[in-house]
Design a protein around this motif. Structure first.
Motif, PDB file in Angstrom:
ATOM      1  N   SER A  98      -7.647 -35.228   1.112  1.00  0.00           N
ATOM      2  CA  SER A  98      -7.841 -34.392  -0.078  1.00  0.00           C
ATOM      3  C   SER A  98      -6.689 -34.567  -1.054  1.00  0.00           C
ATOM      4  N   LEU A  99      -5.492 -34.623  -0.513  1.00  0.00           N
ATOM      5  CA  LEU A  99      -4.329 -34.818  -1.386  1.00  0.00           C
ATOM      6  C   LEU A  99      -4.473 -36.110  -2.180  1.00  0.00           C
ATOM      7  N   LYS A 100      -4.945 -37.126  -1.497  1.00  0.00           N
ATOM      8  CA  LYS A 100      -5.136 -38.411  -2.189  1.00  0.00           C
ATOM      9  C   LYS A 100      -6.187 -38.293  -3.283  1.00  0.00           C
ATOM     10  N   LEU A 101      -7.288 -37.643  -2.945  1.00  0.00           N
ATOM     11  CA  LEU A 101      -8.374 -37.541  -3.918  1.00  0.00           C
ATOM     12  C   LEU A 101      -7.992 -36.658  -5.109  1.00  0.00           C
ATOM     13  N   LEU A 102      -7.125 -35.701  -4.855  1.00  0.00           N
ATOM     14  CA  LEU A 102      -6.702 -34.812  -5.936  1.00  0.00           C
ATOM     15  C   LEU A 102      -5.591 -35.420  -6.789  1.00  0.00           C
ATOM     16  N   HIS A 103      -4.894 -36.364  -6.190  1.00  0.00           N
ATOM     17  CA  HIS A 103      -3.671 -36.847  -6.821  1.00  0.00           C
ATOM     18  C   HIS A 103      -3.829 -37.367  -8.250  1.00  0.00           C
TER      19      HIS A 103
ATOM     20  N   TYR B   7     -12.712 -30.598  -6.316  1.00  0.00           N
ATOM     21  CA  TYR B   7     -12.451 -29.159  -6.446  1.00  0.00           C
ATOM     22  C   TYR B   7     -13.363 -28.385  -5.500  1.00  0.00           C
ATOM     23  N   HIS B   8     -14.621 -28.682  -5.596  1.00  0.00           N
ATOM     24  CA  HIS B   8     -15.611 -27.952  -4.804  1.00  0.00           C
ATOM     25  C   HIS B   8     -15.426 -28.212  -3.318  1.00  0.00           C
ATOM     26  N   PHE B   9     -15.185 -29.440  -2.977  1.00  0.00           N
ATOM     27  CA  PHE B   9     -14.980 -29.765  -1.563  1.00  0.00           C
ATOM     28  C   PHE B   9     -13.754 -29.033  -1.018  1.00  0.00           C
ATOM     29  N   PHE B  10     -12.677 -29.128  -1.749  1.00  0.00           N
ATOM     30  CA  PHE B  10     -11.436 -28.556  -1.232  1.00  0.00           C
ATOM     31  C   PHE B  10     -11.557 -27.053  -1.039  1.00  0.00           C
ATOM     32  N   TRP B  11     -12.066 -26.397  -2.046  1.00  0.00           N
ATOM     33  CA  TRP B  11     -12.110 -24.946  -1.995  1.00  0.00           C
ATOM     34  C   TRP B  11     -13.185 -24.454  -1.021  1.00  0.00           C
ATOM     35  N   HIS B  12     -14.383 -24.937  -1.217  1.00  0.00           N
ATOM     36  CA  HIS B  12     -15.508 -24.313  -0.507  1.00  0.00           C
ATOM     37  C   HIS B  12     -15.833 -24.960   0.827  1.00  0.00           C
TER      38      HIS B  12
END
Length: 725
Positions: free
Chosen positions: A689-694, A647-652
RNA sequence: GGGCGCGUAGCUCAGUUGGCUAGAGCGUUUGAUUCACAUUCAAAAGGUCAGAGGUUCAAGUCCUCUCGCGCCCACCA
């Protein structure tokens, strides 16, 4: 792409894509990874607790699937014996009927039909939550092959003398007309009274040569005076100096004049009341045990509907327990036997469903001799064959296992698996164990049989769920997937289910049913209150899915809760994660648009020779670190940490820095290489990121993946996990 | 009666085996922007980590006690 993310438009379509792709079935030749789903009740809609297990188990399955393991999540449905029957009984009640209006077979058939009507509800809801389980292997607890295995276990245990039919004091609910195990009894604090009743001596005890005054009576203290009609002794502690002379004496029971002995027993506490206790073996667990040690008779004075029996005597027979209590107290008072009464606070066992006072009654029931099974389970946990991911639950488990009592597995209900016993005679002393009606009893030669009407405690069959399912799904499943990788379920069923699965699994297969045990907590509202219909604070997960999307719900269930403790769910939290979904959507929308309009030559990551800037190197390093952090935390079952990291990586990092940086380089490129490098970085970071969020947000990530240029696989669900460790 | 656990920013909680100025989400305040964003961005305020004592070079983190809260178990007659 729409300007805002719309979960409603894509979720169903994406689930279909997965299902049609056959991605839920275990793939490839990797190491097997298996979770057996705690089967939801077949007749009921899902609640927030189900959403928790779906979120966690699905995250685990998706992660391991992407890691290349041969992942199987095995779904099922539970007939949920007593629970379902109670729901059905309420339905009958509304129609002015009772279950006792129907015979066994009719009632079973009615409940069966009722469950059939609803049986797809839970399944459809699991799909809407995104559960990537293998529906081709779905099992129901009343499938004939499951029942066969349960019967096999019962028979084997009987052969091994681990099953016995015995007369014991059981916990009886007068409303539901069934016995329970001690786990189904809840306790309620009550303001009651303690009555002191004088029992006069028939004859003095043998006390010659003693200096003690020769007493003429003994006073007992009780909260249940009405049961005195069933007293068969008075007990005192053998060490109690006050009563030494009375041990062995005979007293006359007031009101009836029946003669009963005074016995000495260690369990009597000298400090309580007068130190003398009335012994009513038919209606008290502890008294029953005293009666066994002293060979005392049983007199049943309270019947199965909580009314006094004939044996209670003409004056009381037919009265309700409470009425009998009032009358007995009045009669004792009138005849001068009531020494005193005082207010008394104690806890009383009640039915966990209806709250009626549990009547301890003597009854013949089937029991599992539990100590030998418990021993093996304790040893397996100690050896680490089954590991609790949280030491606190291990301690609670051990404590319970070390104090475990024999398990009453018979229930006087019809909705369940009938105990496969056929009695050869009316007094039920000889019987045959068989799934079908036998032809002849080998022991007594009988050819006529009376069928056992009781059913198994649901947990007896669901306690065999991991091996019973895997033995009946597909050829080779048991060999490949047993012991399963992890058992994930709510801590409220640690004893009911997890402990029983361990014991029965070890007994039947010689192996633990699962290697890891992860317990999740209760879902509470924003004020930390338990969700309940009466409080009106229930969050219906499907309503949340409708309004905010499954991904937002799933994310809010893992975010900010850890330690396998209770989970706070609130609308604010759900909104926050819907915002996050929208952020993902828009960052992706931007990224994809920047890749598309490089019209000159089609974007192809493998064709680009990047010249990374410092900023590029920073984000790629952050990405690598985040991938590692997400992975490590998933390995440690720290879902909140994993979710927070991505979450933090993707957003910030990605949105606030990387994308902002890329804008300049793409809009006003300093060189073609730099523009392409910026594009490549965007693509790379989004892709990983998509993979990590999946695992946490499967729908939105898959939808975006499907639009990603140069995607190497058919679907994100089967993509390669971006970090080795 | 026995056991388990909790008490960290206004709220809900993180904080791995003790180690740099204690973190996140939501909320609050100020400014900016509407250029991917049913908004977003930048920044700020806010914590004697329940209290006391101890171990240690170093404790939110380990030990002892106290206070407050929750849960589980138990044959409270």
């Amino acid at each position: 792409m729409n300007k805002a993310y719309s979960s409603q438009e894509i979720e169903q379509k994406i689930y279909q894509l997965w299902e049609e792709g056959g991605f839920f079935e275990p793939q490839g030749t990797g190491e097997p990874y298996c979770i057996v789903m705690p089967p939801p009740n077949a007749n009921e809609a899902l609640h927030a607790g189900h959403a928790v297990f779906v979120t966690i188990e699905d995250a685990l399955i998706r992660y391991h699937r992407m890691k290349g393991l041969k992942a199987l999540w095995l779904p099922g449905a539970d007939h949920a014996g007593f629970e379902t029957q109670v729901v059905f009984e309420k339905k009958l009640e509304k129609q002015g009927k009772s279950r006792f209006d129907f015979d066994r077979e009719t009632l079973f058939k009615m409940i069966w039909d009722y469950v059939q009507e609803n049986k797809d509800v839970a399944k459809d809801q699991l799909k809407r939550l995104g559960a990537s389980c293998d529906w081709s292997r779905a099992k129901f607890t009343l499938d004939p092959d499951i029942i066969k295995i349960v019967y096999g276990t019962f028979e084997q245990m009987h052969k091994d003398s681990l099953i016995y039919r015995g007369e014991r004091v059981i916990n009886w609910c007068p409303k539901h007309q069934t016995g329970f195990s001690e786990l189904e009894v809840k306790y309620e604090d009550r303001e009651d009274k303690l009555w002191y009743i004088r029992y006069d001596l028939k004859s003095p005890a043998a006390s010659e040569g003693r200096h003690a005054p020769n007493p003429k009576s003994i006073v007992v203290a009780t909260t249940r005076p009405e049961t005195m009609l069933g007293d068969t002794a008075v007990a005192v502690n053998p060490k109690d100096k006050r009563y030494q002379d009375l041990i062995g004496a005979t007293v006359r029971l007031p009101l009836t004049n029946r003669e009963i002995p005074i016995v000495a027993d260690e369990v009597v506490e000298m400090e309580f009341g007068t130190g003398a206790v009335k012994v009513t073996p038919a209606h008290d667990q502890s008294d029953f045990e005293i009666s066994q040690r002293h060979d005392l008779p049983l007199i049943t004075v309270v019947g199965k509907t909580a009314k006094m029996t004939e044996e209670a005597g003409r004056d009381y027979a037919g009265l309700k327990v409470e009425e009998a209590r009032t009358k007995i107290v009045a009669d004792l008072k009138a005849q001068g036997f009531l020494e005193k009464e005082e207010p008394y606070k104690h806890s009383v066992g009640v039915c966990y469903k209806c709250g009626r006072t549990i009547e301890p009654l003597v009854s013949k029931q089937w029991f599992v001799k539990i100590a030998p099974l418990a021993e093996k389970a304790i040893a397996a946990v100690k050896k680490g064959e089954a590991k609790f991911t949280s030491s606190k639950y291990e301690r609670i488990f051990m404590h319970w296992m070390n104090n475990i009592r024999d398990w009453n597995i018979s229930r006087q209900i019809v909705w369940g698996i009938r105990i496969p016993v056929w009695y050869c005679n009316q007094d039920k002393t000889c019987y045959v164990i068989s799934d079908k009606k036998p032809d002849k009893c080998q022991k007594c030669g009988a050819t006529e049989f009376v069928a056992e009407e009781d059913t198994f405690d649901t947990w007896f069959s669901s306690g065999q769920w991991p091996f019973a399912t895997l033995q009946t799904t597909k050829e080779g499943d048991f060999e490949a997937f047993y012991p399963t990788s992890v058992m994930e379920t709510g801590w409220d069923i640690l004893f009911f289910w997890v402990a029983r699965m361990l014991m029965l699994g070890l007994y039947r297969t010689g192996q633990v049913p699962f290697k890891n045990i992860y317990m999740h907590g209760l879902v509470r509202d924003k004020d930390k209150q338990k969700m309940s219909k009466s409080k009106g604070n229930v969050i219906n997960p499907l309503a949340v899915v409708d309004g905010y999307g499954a991904d937002a719900l799933r994310m809010s269930l893992v975010f900010g809760s850890s330690n396998e403790s209770d989970i706070v769910l609130s609308e604010d939290k759900i909104i926050a994660h819907r915002k996050f979904a929208n952020k993902i959507w828009n960052a992706s929308r931007f990224t994809l648009s920047q890749l598309e309009d490089s019209s000159a030559d089609e974007f192809n990551p493998t064709q680009i020779k990047p010249k990374y800037t410092q900023e590029d190197e920073w984000i790629l390093e952050e990405l690598k670190k985040t991938a590692k952090e997400v992975t490590q935390n998933l390995e440690k079952y720290k879902f909140h940490e994993a979710a927070q990291a991505i979450y933090h990586f993707f957003w910030h990092s990605f949105c606030d820095r990387c994308i902002e940086d890329a804008k300049k380089r793409i809009y006003e490129p300093s060189s073609k290489e730099d523009k392409q490098t910026a594009q490549l970085v965007l693509w790379t970071v989004l892709y990983d990121s998509l993979k990590l969020l999946h695992p946490f947000m499967p729908f939105i990530t898959e939808e975006i993946y499907q639009k990603l240029p140069s995607r190497p696989k058919k679907a994100l669900i089967i993509e390669d996990w971006p970090s080795k460790i």
